[in-house]
Design an enzyme around this catalytic site. Structure first.
Site, PDB file in Angstrom:
ATOM      1  N   HIS A  51      -9.704  -4.737  11.555  1.00  0.00           N
ATOM      2  CA  HIS A  51     -10.509  -4.746  10.187  1.00  0.00           C
ATOM      3  C   HIS A  51     -11.978  -3.576  10.450  1.00  0.00           C
ATOM      4  O   HIS A  51     -13.001  -3.883   9.510  1.00  0.00           O
ATOM      5  CB  HIS A  51     -10.362  -6.042   9.666  1.00  0.00           C
ATOM      6  CG  HIS A  51      -9.495  -6.835   8.573  1.00  0.00           C
ATOM      7  ND1 HIS A  51      -8.471  -6.888  10.279  1.00  0.00           N
ATOM      8  CD2 HIS A  51      -9.188  -6.684   7.697  1.00  0.00           C
ATOM      9  CE1 HIS A  51      -7.537  -7.939   8.979  1.00  0.00           C
ATOM     10  NE2 HIS A  51      -7.963  -7.416   7.736  1.00  0.00           N
ATOM     11  N   GLU A  87       0.837  -0.789  -0.267  1.00  0.00           N
ATOM     12  CA  GLU A  87       0.137   0.564  -0.143  1.00  0.00           C
ATOM     13  C   GLU A  87       0.748   1.400  -0.139  1.00  0.00           C
ATOM     14  O   GLU A  87       0.451   2.503  -0.091  1.00  0.00           O
ATOM     15  CB  GLU A  87      -0.797   0.042   1.236  1.00  0.00           C
ATOM     16  CG  GLU A  87      -2.227  -0.826   1.024  1.00  0.00           C
ATOM     17  CD  GLU A  87      -2.132  -2.606   1.256  1.00  0.00           C
ATOM     18  OE1 GLU A  87      -1.170  -2.569   1.916  1.00  0.00           O
ATOM     19  OE2 GLU A  87      -3.044  -3.114   1.162  1.00  0.00           O
TER      20      GLU A  87
END
Lengths: 338, 463
Positions: free
Chosen positions: B266, B197
């Site tokens: 998450h 990322e």
């Protein structure tokens, strides 16, 4: 620390003999290096006078790297670097007045006083900054190369970073994608031996930084970064490598900065003898001057003339940077969104 | 006794599945480990393995049956020595949840999303606004399809627009948002990245600085924390630092907020994080129409846009105007439900909960207005203030944490600019001030629920 003591003797040296190619261009390259040197000396002086604030990272000693790279580029090639960026901007042909006025935070600065020493850009000259976060310019420069590949325009992106940044994870994320997608990017590691105060030997498990691309199959080359013609020759090869579709390449420029990491760094992590030895034996400007004279490319009078011109340009820039007004208060709220 | 095979839960957010096809027929011998069917979840088509040995006795749903709730029996397996007669009672009982009528298969061409059931604009309130001309037809589509169509339309319109991210191409999106894009636009413009990322966000910003228009998909915004330096330091600040010379026209998009049962790392809302940053535009759509209209606007915008989607909304269907080029303005809130008595301000999935709460409150005689902020930066305080000046009461609703949150900003803005119009203190309904727990009951407690909103609105109405 055995490695460290071995490496000490090889400071700023490289494996190859100085290059002879492009020697006809040497007078111009000498002039550009001298402009950066004099500009940076004046910037250091103005910092001391309180005219420049914040961080100010001088490029003195490393001039051959950016001047040699620039000499090999073509129209459309891009450059991006970190915060030691004044030399890069001058090499890219930006107006010294605009650079110096940015250092003083004035309206006439390249970023209208809103970027400062570390953040300057020129879309016109394909210079993409000027980035303050160590290593961040590497994926950004890889993205410039992505755009070149996307457009198929044949341009090459040159991303400069130091030996310190070469330990950032995002550098290797960039290497991976650059090779995976065969992006036209040259990674120029300006190895000046010290990441702020930490030497390469103290920070890097494998200090041969040009080999850092091996696990991505990216070729790397170690270059005498104190010899402008060697840099230029390596750059020509690397640009050809990129333009022929072979993907990224790494050039490790063995260089040295004479001043501290920034103006506020007393540089106690190295000896004065070490600095003096590099200055005396390897200074890129002295070496270029000696070559010019030895090859009869210029005489003493010619050198004096260059010196006079450069001093005049720097004096004019310094004057402009002190007389250009501070930005209008309304500038506070401009350029946030388009 | 025959073994009942049940519709399995194959993803955290799956509530029902589609039986794409059976791979074995009735009468076939089955061993544990055999793949016997393909099941489509809200994310992907999965292979369904038998865990038992036996003979396939009866298939309770045909190929293509949709909308089968999890844990519904879908087939019966006869164990050794059993005959078909053993299934008699079971089969009829199992067949009760009727299979939904099979719709056409998931479209492979984005354009195929448009013609479906259409109805006149009059019956449609959610997306209606100045951007939707009278008489416009609407089609029902999921948020997922709306996002995909928005990207496809903008990619057709501008060759500089490309999509990059993990699993966006060959996999067609970890959440199936980029379905069909690789087939239409090819690998140059639908770029599969490694799991990296920080690196690909930086490459995206670099490409944007060079004038391309990247859409960077984060599989979820939780992973964008790896990349936040490039979102803020490289993308958001460069225009300012360059004195207006150089900007980054880029969209960072992906699911944000609480998912289902995936615990603390998450499941969190980044709305307040990004809304804090000058130089960014931050969008968080609720329904399919705003997802489509705002994503198209985001892609065209010359600034960096953080586009916060919601995984739980991807599969929900809404009416979307059937317009060739439906673009909504950024920075403009939308009154999702007009009301007189109190203002509920929310965004993303909170809008749905707020609308539910408003319906329940209406039954008790409280007429609540629901504002869908749509854009979180720049924040449309004008719409909020105008509403509060009418209702004199306000409740904010978000999944994020209370401290320094969107609700805190709304409350402060109202206090500064409409203090004298308030008849009650503003109440923030937020996620609880804890990392997201895994246990189902704790997770429910951690998130704002409809009943919390109802209680808050009653409280500001002194009821």
């Amino acid at each position: 620390m055995v490695a460290a003591s071995n490496k000490k003797s090889a400071r700023a040296a490289s494996d190859k003999a100085p290059s002879n190619s492009g020697i006809q261009d040497l007078p111009g390259l000498y002039r550009e290096m001298l402009l950066i040197r004099r500009f940076e000396e004046r910037a250091g002086q103005m910092y001391g006078m309180g005219l420049i604030g914040g961080f100010c990272h001088l490029y003195i000693g490393q001039e051959a790297v950016v001047v040699g790279m620039k000499a090999a580029t073509q129209e459309g090639d891009q450059m991006i670097t970190a915060y030691r960026d004044h030399g890069h901007m001058l090499a890219m042909g930006l107006d010294p007045k605009g650079v110096m006025a940015e250092l003083t935070g004035r309206e006439g600065g390249l970023s209208r006083g809103k970027g400062g020493s570390m953040h300057m850009f020129s879309v016109e000259k394909n210079f993409f900054g000027g980035h303050g976060i160590v290593g961040a310019q590497v994926p950004l420069g890889t993205g410039l190369a992505f755009a070149n590949a996307y457009r198929g325009n044949g341009a090459v992106s040159i991303a400069y970073f130091g030996d310190g940044a070469s330990n950032q994870g995002q550098v290797y994320e960039s290497f991976n994608m650059a090779e995976l997608w065969r992006l036209p990017v040259i990674y120029v590691i300006e190895n000046n031996h010290y990441a702020m105060g930490t030497s390469v030997e103290r920070s890097s498990a494998m200090p041969d930084l040009h080999r850092r691309g091996e696990s991505f199959a990216i070729p790397g080359r170690k270059v005498d970064g104190m010899d402008v013609l060697s840099v230029r020759e390596a750059a020509l090869d690397a640009l050809e490598h990129c333009r022929s579709g072979k993907g990224p390449i790494i050039l490790e420029m063995m260089t040295y900065r004479y001043r501290g990491h920034s103006m506020s760094d007393p540089a106690k992590y190295r000896t004065q003898e070490e600095v003096q030895k590099v200055r005396a034996e390897q200074d890129p400007i002295d070496r270029a001057r000696a070559r010019l004279l030895a090859e009869n490319l210029i005489d003493e009078a010619g050198l004096k003339e260059i010196d006079r011109e450069v001093r005049a340009i720097v004096a004019e820039a310094a004057e402009f940077a002190q007389t250009s007004p501070e930005p209008d208060a309304a500038e506070l709220y401009t350029d946030i969104l388009r | 006794m025959p073994i009942q095979l049940l519709m399995p839960a194959l993803s955290p957010t799956m509530e029902e599945g589609k039986l794409v096809k059976w791979l074995v027929g009735e009468g076939a011998k089955i061993k544990a480990g055999d793949i016997i069917a393909e099941i489509e979840t809200d994310k992907a088509v999965m292979e369904y393995e038998s865990v038992d040995d036996g003979v396939m006795g009866r298939l309770l749903f045909p190929d293509g049956a949709e909308g089968i709730k999890i844990n519904t029996p879908i087939a019966l397996i006869l164990q050794e020595g059993e005959t078909a007669a053993a299934m008699d009672g079971l089969a009829s009982a199992a067949a009760t949840p009727a299979p939904a009528p099979a719709k056409p298969p998931a479209m492979s061409k984005p354009a195929a999303a448009m013609p479906a059931a259409s109805k006149p604009a009059a019956s449609m309130s959610k997306a209606a606004g100045p951007e939707v001309p009278a008489g416009t037809k609407f089609v029902s589509m999921t948020v997922r399809e709306a996002l995909r169509d928005a990207m496809a339309e903008e990619m057709r319109r501008d060759g500089n627009v490309f999509l990059m991210g993990e699993e966006v191409g060959q996999y067609e999106g970890a959440y199936k948002v980029s379905q069909g894009l690789l087939a239409e636009f090819g690998p140059k413009r639908v770029v599969d990245t490694p799991i990296t990322e920080h690196g690909f966000a930086g490459i995206g910003v670099g490409a944007a600085l060079a004038g391309l228009r990247p859409i960077v998909e984060f599989m979820t915004f939780n992973f964008a924390m790896q990349a936040i330096d490039h979102i803020i330091n490289s993308a958001a600040k460069t225009l300012y630092m360059s004195g207006g010379q150089l900007g980054a026209p880029i969209v960072f998009r992906g699911p944000n907020g609480a998912a289902a049962r995936v615990a603390a790392q998450h499941s969190q809302c980044y709305a307040a994080w990004y809304a804090h940053i000058p130089g960014l535009i931050v969008v968080a759509p609720y329904d399919a129409a705003s997802a489509k209209g705002l994503l198209k606007a985001a892609i065209r915008n010359p600034n960096p846009v953080v586009f916060l989607e919601n995984e739980k909304l991807y599969g929900r269907s809404f009416d979307v105007p059937a317009l060739d080029d439906f673009v909504l303005p950024l920075g403009k809130a939308h009154i999702a439900r007009p009301g007189r008595d109190a203002t509920i301000v929310s965004f993303s999935i909170g809008v749905g909960k707020s609308l539910e709460a408003a319906e329940a409150l209406a039954a008790e005689g409280i007429d609540a207005e629901v504002i869908d902020l749509r854009t979180l930066r720049p924040l449309d305080m004008e719409t909020v203030l105008a509403s509060v000046r009418r209702t004199n009461r306000c409740v904010s609703v978000e999944e994020g944490w209370p401290q320094s949150g969107i609700g805190a900003e709304i409350a402060a803005g109202i206090m500064e600019q409409a203090f004298d119009d308030l008849d009650a203190p503003v109440i923030r309904v937020c996620g609880k001030d804890v990392p997201m727990p895994y246990a189902a009951n704790l997770e429910r407690l951690a998130l704002p629920q409809v009943e919390d909103i109802i209680a808050a609105v009653k409280s500001v109405c002194y009821r």
